[in-house]
Scaffold this motif. Structure first.
Motif, PDB file in Angstrom:
ATOM      1  N   PRO A  89       0.836  -1.341  -0.016  1.00 32.70           N
ATOM      2  CA  PRO A  89       0.147  -0.049  -0.113  1.00 32.70           C
ATOM      3  C   PRO A  89       0.767   1.231   0.097  1.00 32.70           C
ATOM      4  CG  PRO A  89      -0.116  -1.031   2.082  1.00 32.70           C
ATOM      5  CD  PRO A  89       0.627  -1.984   1.444  1.00 32.70           C
ATOM      6  N   TRP A  90       0.200   2.354  -0.379  1.00 28.61           N
ATOM      7  CA  TRP A  90       0.983   3.764  -0.348  1.00 28.61           C
ATOM      8  C   TRP A  90       0.999   4.373   0.833  1.00 28.61           C
ATOM      9  CZ3 TRP A  90       3.137   5.370  -4.759  1.00 28.61           C
ATOM     10  CH2 TRP A  90       2.625   4.793  -5.866  1.00 28.61           C
ATOM     11  N   GLN A  91       2.096   4.909   1.314  1.00 25.52           N
ATOM     12  CA  GLN A  91       2.385   5.047   2.663  1.00 25.52           C
ATOM     13  C   GLN A  91       2.921   6.732   2.496  1.00 25.52           C
ATOM     14  OE1 GLN A  91       1.906   3.466   5.466  1.00 25.52           O
ATOM     15  NE2 GLN A  91       1.315   1.829   4.410  1.00 25.52           N
ATOM     16  N   GLY A 102      -0.262   5.164 -10.486  1.00 25.18           N
ATOM     17  CA  GLY A 102      -0.340   3.890  -9.839  1.00 25.18           C
ATOM     18  C   GLY A 102       0.862   2.909  -9.807  1.00 25.18           C
ATOM     19  N   SER A 103       1.427   2.928 -11.355  1.00 25.30           N
ATOM     20  CA  SER A 103       2.537   2.076 -11.681  1.00 25.30           C
ATOM     21  C   SER A 103       4.156   2.789 -11.397  1.00 25.30           C
ATOM     22  CB  SER A 103       2.425   1.905 -13.092  1.00 25.30           C
ATOM     23  OG  SER A 103       2.821   3.123 -14.038  1.00 25.30           O
ATOM     24  N   SER A 104       4.000   4.203 -10.694  1.00 20.62           N
ATOM     25  CA  SER A 104       5.190   4.553 -10.405  1.00 20.62           C
ATOM     26  C   SER A 104       5.475   4.163  -8.821  1.00 20.62           C
ATOM     27  CB  SER A 104       5.214   5.941 -10.085  1.00 20.62           C
ATOM     28  OG  SER A 104       4.218   6.572  -9.255  1.00 20.62           O
ATOM     29  N   PRO A 116      -4.157   7.882  -1.047  1.00 18.48           N
ATOM     30  CA  PRO A 116      -4.200   7.324  -2.087  1.00 18.48           C
ATOM     31  C   PRO A 116      -5.177   5.926  -1.650  1.00 18.48           C
ATOM     32  CG  PRO A 116      -1.997   7.660  -1.842  1.00 18.48           C
ATOM     33  CD  PRO A 116      -2.496   7.892  -0.929  1.00 18.48           C
ATOM     34  N   GLN A 117      -6.203   5.607  -2.339  1.00 17.57           N
ATOM     35  CA  GLN A 117      -7.070   4.708  -1.936  1.00 17.57           C
ATOM     36  C   GLN A 117      -7.946   4.414  -3.306  1.00 17.57           C
ATOM     37  OE1 GLN A 117      -9.461   5.395   1.997  1.00 17.57           O
ATOM     38  NE2 GLN A 117     -11.090   4.393   0.954  1.00 17.57           N
ATOM     39  N   HIS A 158      -2.110   6.095   7.960  1.00 14.79           N
ATOM     40  CA  HIS A 158      -1.970   6.069   6.631  1.00 14.79           C
ATOM     41  C   HIS A 158      -2.344   7.534   5.876  1.00 14.79           C
ATOM     42  CE1 HIS A 158      -0.684   2.005   7.138  1.00 14.79           C
ATOM     43  NE2 HIS A 158      -1.722   1.889   7.461  1.00 14.79           N
ATOM     44  N   TYR A 159      -2.916   8.354   6.505  1.00 16.72           N
ATOM     45  CA  TYR A 159      -3.158   9.873   6.135  1.00 16.72           C
ATOM     46  C   TYR A 159      -2.105  10.681   6.285  1.00 16.72           C
ATOM     47  CZ  TYR A 159      -7.992   8.383   5.334  1.00 16.72           C
ATOM     48  OH  TYR A 159      -9.134   7.709   5.039  1.00 16.72           O
ATOM     49  N   ALA A 160      -1.924  11.723   5.111  1.00 13.06           N
ATOM     50  CA  ALA A 160      -1.096  12.654   5.372  1.00 13.06           C
ATOM     51  C   ALA A 160      -2.082  13.925   5.703  1.00 13.06           C
ATOM     52  CB  ALA A 160      -0.268  13.160   4.102  1.00 13.06           C
ATOM     53  N   VAL A 161      -1.639  14.614   6.907  1.00 13.75           N
ATOM     54  CA  VAL A 161      -2.830  15.480   7.389  1.00 13.75           C
ATOM     55  C   VAL A 161      -2.050  17.048   7.203  1.00 13.75           C
ATOM     56  CG1 VAL A 161      -4.243  16.378   9.407  1.00 13.75           C
ATOM     57  CG2 VAL A 161      -3.861  13.818   8.767  1.00 13.75           C
TER      58      VAL A 161
END
Length: 191
Positions: free
Chosen positions: A23-25, A173-175, A52-53, A37-40
């Motif tokens: 998953p994206w972090q 999404g592929s990066s 990203p979800q 997992h959120y940037a605030v």
């Protein structure tokens, strides 16, 4: 035979672990915090959470045709705030991506349903409910689901909150990493 079984299990495990996407972090940075997992980002009177979800609605082709970002914005101030359409640009592999307008996302959804709307001309029961009618009902449900889950820009009233998906080019999404410009604060994400 005994040696082949452990070797087969090891190879299967290696192959399957290579197929799992991480998953994206959000990465640590200045100007924003990280929570679940959120940037605030706190900006003036706004509190903005970005992540990203994958789109998880009934419109499956939307999730596969676009890269989606979940956005939540709260107005903690006493005045209405106008949310600009250019507030959430993405930079990935040196390219800038702006969100795809809702009209194009819904058009993509419609195209997917039109392509799947094939009725068997040799149906044995002419009185059976039409496949076209069922597909139209599914399309209408998916249409309103995407419409209601899309992030809407415009005025955000004091104490109010807006949330929803923004859709982008699926190449993001592929990066391995990308950054989102959130009201002037650059937030980094990586796998």
């Amino acid at each position: 035979m005994r040696i082949k079984l452990p070797l087969l299990i090891l190879l299967s495990t290696l192959l399957l672990s290579g197929c799992v996407t991480r998953p994206w972090q959000p990465l640590s940075g200045t100007g924003y915090g990280i929570e679940k997992h959120y940037a605030v980002v706190a900006n003036d009177s706004l509190l903005i959470a970005v992540r990203p979800q994958a789109y998880s609605g009934t419109a499956a082709n939307v999730g596969s045709n676009f890269f989606s970002l979940w956005v939540q914005v709260r107005n903690l101030g006493r005045r209405p705030v106008t949310l600009s359409r250019g507030s959430f640009g993405i930079i990935s592999d040196g390219r800038q991506f702006d969100f795809v307008p809702l009209e194009y996302v819904l058009g993509s959804l419609r195209t997917g349903f039109l392509l799947s709307d094939f009725e068997d001309p040799f149906s044995t029961d002419p009185l059976a409910p039409s496949q076209s009618v069922r597909n139209t009902e599914k399309y209408n449900e998916a249409y309103f689901e995407v419409l209601n889950s899309h992030f809407s820009f415009g005025d955000l009233l004091p104490g109010g909150m807006k949330e929803g998906y923004l859709f982008y080019n699926r190449d993001i999404g592929s990066s391995r990493a990308f950054s989102v410009d959130v009201f002037g604060t650059r937030v980094e994400f990586a796998r």
